[in-house]
Design a protein around this motif. Structure first.
Motif, mmCIF file in Angstrom:
data_model
loop_
_atom_site.group_PDB
_atom_site.id
_atom_site.type_symbol
_atom_site.label_atom_id
_atom_site.label_comp_id
_atom_site.label_asym_id
_atom_site.label_seq_id
_atom_site.Cartn_x
_atom_site.Cartn_y
_atom_site.Cartn_z
ATOM 1 N N PHE A 157 44.456 -13.116 49.443
ATOM 2 C CA PHE A 157 44.766 -12.627 50.780
ATOM 3 C C PHE A 157 44.822 -13.869 51.661
ATOM 4 C CE2 PHE A 157 43.508 -8.819 48.772
ATOM 5 C CZ PHE A 157 43.888 -7.739 49.556
ATOM 6 N N LEU A 158 46.017 -14.258 52.076
ATOM 7 C CA LEU A 158 46.196 -15.492 52.839
ATOM 8 C C LEU A 158 46.183 -15.190 54.336
ATOM 9 C CD1 LEU A 158 46.809 -18.545 52.939
ATOM 10 C CD2 LEU A 158 49.246 -17.938 52.789
ATOM 11 N N VAL A 159 45.280 -15.861 55.059
ATOM 12 C CA VAL A 159 45.133 -15.631 56.498
ATOM 13 C C VAL A 159 44.902 -16.944 57.236
ATOM 14 C CG1 VAL A 159 44.216 -13.289 56.186
ATOM 15 C CG2 VAL A 159 42.638 -15.218 56.356
ATOM 16 N N ALA A 160 45.217 -16.916 58.517
ATOM 17 C CA ALA A 160 44.898 -18.018 59.423
ATOM 18 C C ALA A 160 43.442 -17.848 59.870
ATOM 19 C CB ALA A 160 45.847 -17.991 60.620
ATOM 20 N N PRO A 161 42.878 -18.835 60.557
ATOM 21 C CA PRO A 161 41.489 -18.720 61.003
ATOM 22 C C PRO A 161 41.217 -17.586 62.000
ATOM 23 C CG PRO A 161 42.147 -21.007 60.964
ATOM 24 C CD PRO A 161 43.393 -20.194 60.729
ATOM 25 N N PRO A 217 50.310 -14.602 61.228
ATOM 26 C CA PRO A 217 51.470 -15.201 60.562
ATOM 27 C C PRO A 217 52.118 -16.309 61.385
ATOM 28 C CG PRO A 217 51.993 -12.986 61.306
ATOM 29 C CD PRO A 217 50.528 -13.189 61.533
ATOM 30 N N ASP A 218 51.984 -16.240 62.711
ATOM 31 C CA ASP A 218 52.542 -17.302 63.534
ATOM 32 C C ASP A 218 51.828 -18.620 63.238
ATOM 33 O OD1 ASP A 218 54.500 -18.002 65.561
ATOM 34 O OD2 ASP A 218 52.782 -18.358 66.878
ATOM 35 N N VAL A 249 52.650 -22.305 53.870
ATOM 36 C CA VAL A 249 54.044 -21.947 53.576
ATOM 37 C C VAL A 249 54.378 -22.268 52.124
ATOM 38 C CG1 VAL A 249 56.457 -22.452 54.139
ATOM 39 C CG2 VAL A 249 54.775 -22.153 55.977
ATOM 40 N N ASP A 250 53.957 -23.428 51.647
ATOM 41 C CA ASP A 250 54.190 -23.805 50.243
ATOM 42 C C ASP A 250 53.472 -22.849 49.294
ATOM 43 O OD1 ASP A 250 55.723 -25.936 51.126
ATOM 44 O OD2 ASP A 250 54.174 -27.451 50.740
ATOM 45 N N PHE A 251 52.254 -22.430 49.661
ATOM 46 C CA PHE A 251 51.488 -21.479 48.853
ATOM 47 C C PHE A 251 52.275 -20.180 48.712
ATOM 48 C CE2 PHE A 251 48.074 -18.272 48.340
ATOM 49 C CZ PHE A 251 47.324 -18.843 47.322
ATOM 50 N N VAL A 252 52.793 -19.669 49.821
ATOM 51 C CA VAL A 252 53.589 -18.438 49.797
ATOM 52 C C VAL A 252 54.835 -18.629 48.936
ATOM 53 C CG1 VAL A 252 54.979 -16.876 51.209
ATOM 54 C CG2 VAL A 252 52.720 -17.604 52.016
ATOM 55 N N ARG A 253 55.562 -19.699 49.157
ATOM 56 C CA ARG A 253 56.806 -19.945 48.426
ATOM 57 C C ARG A 253 56.559 -20.017 46.914
ATOM 58 N NH1 ARG A 253 58.107 -24.514 50.452
ATOM 59 N NH2 ARG A 253 59.089 -23.654 52.315
ATOM 60 N N SER A 254 55.406 -20.545 46.521
ATOM 61 C CA SER A 254 55.114 -20.682 45.087
ATOM 62 C C SER A 254 55.075 -19.327 44.386
ATOM 63 C CB SER A 254 53.807 -21.441 44.872
ATOM 64 O OG SER A 254 52.696 -20.636 45.222
ATOM 65 N N PHE A 255 54.654 -18.269 45.093
ATOM 66 C CA PHE A 255 54.640 -16.934 44.487
ATOM 67 C C PHE A 255 56.057 -16.463 44.204
ATOM 68 C CE2 PHE A 255 50.344 -17.163 45.839
ATOM 69 C CZ PHE A 255 49.642 -16.309 45.003
ATOM 70 N N PRO A 277 55.941 -10.930 57.672
ATOM 71 C CA PRO A 277 57.197 -11.520 57.217
ATOM 72 C C PRO A 277 57.651 -12.767 57.979
ATOM 73 C CG PRO A 277 57.370 -9.161 57.057
ATOM 74 C CD PRO A 277 56.074 -9.458 57.797
ATOM 75 N N TRP A 278 57.049 -13.052 59.144
ATOM 76 C CA TRP A 278 57.341 -14.321 59.811
ATOM 77 C C TRP A 278 57.048 -15.489 58.873
ATOM 78 C CZ3 TRP A 278 54.873 -13.499 65.269
ATOM 79 C CH2 TRP A 278 55.878 -13.267 66.212
ATOM 80 N N THR A 279 55.975 -15.399 58.122
ATOM 81 C CA THR A 279 55.630 -16.459 57.176
ATOM 82 C C THR A 279 56.661 -16.529 56.059
ATOM 83 O OG1 THR A 279 53.305 -16.032 57.701
ATOM 84 C CG2 THR A 279 53.751 -17.443 55.816
#
Length: 179
Positions: free
Chosen positions: A11-15, A85-86, A95-101, A115-117
């Motif tokens: 689960f990828l999140v910002a702080p 996501p902003d 962003v690279d982590f997401v793209r790798s999936f 989906p912004w990410t």
């Protein structure tokens, strides 16, 4: 119900700025299906969730995106919230982590503003997806077909519009993660 025994979902999140229900309900669904959810963030420590614009609970980060190996995860959930996501799309490692999936064909589930990410990761071109309505122009400009539906599955991607869509979102995400 899908069986996620032996599966680990990031689960990828910002702080801060995570829509709490879009984190906690999919998290609980993964656990109930026998999977292991892990909170990955751009910073260590605790992250701040929100109930729309009001502060909610904080959650302990399991791993920073800098230390995370995307290949150790069987799926990825991107909760929404406007700020979450902003912030993620401004972090190259996230962003690279997401793209790798997407590069490896592993499943991704994104809800609301998440989906912004995906736009920043350049993975929506030619796909059909949904989101919070204010993102439709951004998604179309990035080459996606945007539709107003409670849940959309396009290959290895599940998207939904808002918290009300969580039952359908969780059902479809679990099905993808179980494959």
């Amino acid at each position: 119900m899908a069986d996620l025994s032996g599966k680990t979902v990031a689960f990828l999140v910002a702080p801060e700025g995570i829509e709490q229900i879009e984190l906690t309900e999919p998290w609980q669904a993964v656990e109930e299906a026998g999977g292991t959810p892990r909170l990955v963030s751009t910073k260590s420590g605790r992250v701040q969730a929100f109930h729309h614009l009001d502060k909610g609970d904080t959650f302990e980060v399991d791993e920073t995106v800098a230390d995370a190996d995307p290949s150790s995860y069987d799926g990825l959930v991107l909760p929404g919230g406007v700020a979450n996501p902003d912030a993620l799309r401004m972090d190259k490692q996230a962003v690279d982590f997401v793209r790798s999936f997407f590069d490896s064909g592993r499943p991704v589930a994104a809800i609301c503003h998440a989906p912004w990410t995906l736009v920043e990761a350049d993975v929506v071109k030619g796909r059909t997806l949904t989101s919070w309505p204010s993102l439709q122009t951004d998604l179309r400009n990035a080459g996606a077909t945007w539709v107003d539906e409670e849940v959309v599955v396009d290959g290895n991607l599940v998207t939904s519009r808002k918290p009300d869509d969580l039952p359908a979102f969780n059902r479809e995400a679990l099905e993808l993660f179980a494959r």
